[in-house]
Design an enzyme around this catalytic site. Structure first.
Site, mmCIF file in Angstrom:
data_model
loop_
_atom_site.group_PDB
_atom_site.id
_atom_site.type_symbol
_atom_site.label_atom_id
_atom_site.label_comp_id
_atom_site.label_asym_id
_atom_site.label_seq_id
_atom_site.Cartn_x
_atom_site.Cartn_y
_atom_site.Cartn_z
ATOM 1 N N ASP A 65 0.866 -1.182 0.000
ATOM 2 C CA ASP A 65 0.000 0.000 0.000
ATOM 3 C C ASP A 65 0.901 1.230 0.000
ATOM 4 O OD1 ASP A 65 -1.638 2.132 0.493
ATOM 5 O OD2 ASP A 65 -2.713 1.187 2.174
ATOM 6 N N TYR B 197 9.550 1.051 -0.063
ATOM 7 C CA TYR B 197 10.950 0.645 -0.211
ATOM 8 C C TYR B 197 11.076 -0.255 -1.434
ATOM 9 C CZ TYR B 197 15.334 -1.746 0.285
ATOM 10 O OH TYR B 197 16.574 -2.259 0.010
ATOM 11 N N LYS C 52 -6.039 9.284 0.769
ATOM 12 C CA LYS C 52 -4.683 8.944 1.215
ATOM 13 C C LYS C 52 -3.783 8.557 0.048
ATOM 14 C CE LYS C 52 -3.947 6.632 5.084
ATOM 15 N NZ LYS C 52 -4.091 5.597 6.126
ATOM 16 N N ALA D 199 -0.713 9.798 -13.024
ATOM 17 C CA ALA D 199 -2.015 9.589 -13.652
ATOM 18 C C ALA D 199 -3.012 10.521 -12.979
ATOM 19 C CB ALA D 199 -2.456 8.142 -13.486
ATOM 20 N N TYR E 76 -12.007 12.161 -4.587
ATOM 21 C CA TYR E 76 -11.161 11.778 -5.726
ATOM 22 C C TYR E 76 -10.620 13.028 -6.413
ATOM 23 C CZ TYR E 76 -9.910 9.365 -10.110
ATOM 24 O OH TYR E 76 -9.246 8.863 -11.208
ATOM 25 N N TYR F 279 7.419 19.306 -6.776
ATOM 26 C CA TYR F 279 8.663 18.518 -6.854
ATOM 27 C C TYR F 279 9.458 18.874 -8.099
ATOM 28 C CZ TYR F 279 8.582 15.458 -2.802
ATOM 29 O OH TYR F 279 8.667 14.976 -1.528
ATOM 30 N N THR G 2 -11.938 5.858 -19.873
ATOM 31 C CA THR G 2 -11.215 4.818 -20.615
ATOM 32 C C THR G 2 -11.867 3.465 -20.334
ATOM 33 O OG1 THR G 2 -9.189 6.106 -20.385
ATOM 34 C CG2 THR G 2 -8.922 3.786 -20.959
#
Ligand code: UDP
Length: 328
Positions: free
Chosen positions: A56, A62, A91, A114, A145, A159, A175
């Site tokens: 998750d 990692y 989340k 995405a 959402y 970033y 889609t």
């Protein structure tokens, strides 16, 4: 390249895994299997360049070894899913995107987010170009959402600007194709299943709301080109051919020879359901030399056999005896 695909066991993610493997790359598919399924990637398990990691990504990620690109596709994506999983949806869009960006930084990987046409909400501009800021209700049921994806876009740009990370953002419009979940509640799986069971198709609202449907193969081509482009700002990828939901229902009935027609269910329409949706794809045409190739009728014909097989496995297809004419 060694590519990490979050949501790799999902509908779009699994098609992306295939594409990167076909191009000779190594693929790590990561998924918590909340809405994804190992059935979607079982056929890839024999490939030595493919590995599945159950995780998750809302928790610290990692991964050992180098990563060249991260395709960040993990999220519930169907309205009934994110209504049932509102906290997980927020989340994964927020914390999950932050973790995936952190991993991209640590590995020096290119990052593709995405995002979605839902960032435009119930749009007041039609069709929607990337320059439109949208009309989203932050506190409505779809807000979990829409706002998670809007946050994801904002942190991806941060970033890029602050850390100089190589980032890409795709806004994906409706889609469809093989491997959509049978019970994901979206209009394509609902209609195709209902048609194959020879039941009436459930049109929510008055059916005059519109959507523009793209076949998954067209999307994957656009994603592959976007990753390899230099474009940092968002790019719409979708099929601009727009249909009302009623027209779409009629097309599915015609292609599947379903005699059962349509049933109108005004009460099942979700609050804030966009009234119209159509991508302006001028930018994708210009910078990616991309446009969709598969017309809706053709794509539906490519998708029906998948649902027929799934229903067959469940014993939910009408038998020949059910279909035989009765003689008085
Ligand atoms: N819809 C419908 N019948 C169904 C499922 C959906 O009429 O069985 C409608 C829904 O109200 C919406 C459109 O189809 O207007 C597309 O809904 P979907 O859940 O596929 O995804 P969305 O485009 O809203 O994210």
């Amino acid at each position: 390249m060694r590519v990490l695909i979050t949501g790799g066991a999902g509908f779009i993610g699994s098609h992306l895994c295939e594409r990167f493997l076909d191009e000779g790359h190594e693929v790590l598919a990561m998924d918590n299997l909340l809405t994804g399924s190992t059935d979607n990637i079982a056929h890839l398990s024999g490939n030595e360049r493919f590995r599945f990691i159950k995780h998750d990504i809302s928790n610290y990620i990692y991964v050992a070894g180098p990563i060249d690109a991260i395709m960040h596709f993990a999220s519930p994506a169907s309205p009934i899913d994110y209504l049932e999983l509102p906290i997980q949806t927020l989340k994964v869009g927020a914390l999950g995107t932050h973790n995936a960006l952190g991993l991209a930084m640590a590995k020096g990987a290119r990052f593709l987010l995405a995002s979605t046409s839902e960032v435009y909400g119930d749009p007041l501009i039609h069709p929607q170009p990337e320059t439109y800021w949208g009309n989203v209700n932050p506190v409505g049921p779809r807000g979990v959402y829409d706002e998670a994806k809007r946050f994801a876009e904002a942190i991806t740009m941060a970033y890029n600007r602050y850390h100089g990370l190589q980032t890409r953002i795709v806004r994906i419009f409706n889609t469809y194709g093989p491997r959509m979940r049978l019970n994901d509640g979206r209009v394509v799986p609902n209609f195709i299943q209902q048609a194959l069971r020879q039941e009436p198709l459930t049109v929510y609202g008055d059916g005059q709301q519109t959507r523009s449907f793209q076949f998954v193969g067209d999307l994957v081509e656009g994603l592959y080109r976007l990753l390899h482009s230099d474009e940092v700002e968002p790019v719409n990828i979708g099929n601009p051919h727009e249909f009302t939901i009623r027209e779409f229902a009629e097309l599915v009935n015609q292609l599947t020879e379903n005699p059962a027609g349509i049933v109108v269910k005004p009460e099942l329409r979700i609050q804030d359901d966009p009234q119209t949706r159509q991508p302006d794809i001028s930018k994708a045409r210009r910078i990616l030399d991309w446009e969709p190739r598969v017309p809706l009728a053709e794509g539906i014909k490519l998708t029906v056999p998948y649902f027929r097989d799934e229903l067959q496995k469940l014993g939910q297809l009408p038998t020949v005896a059910d279909q035989a004419p009765t003689h008085g």
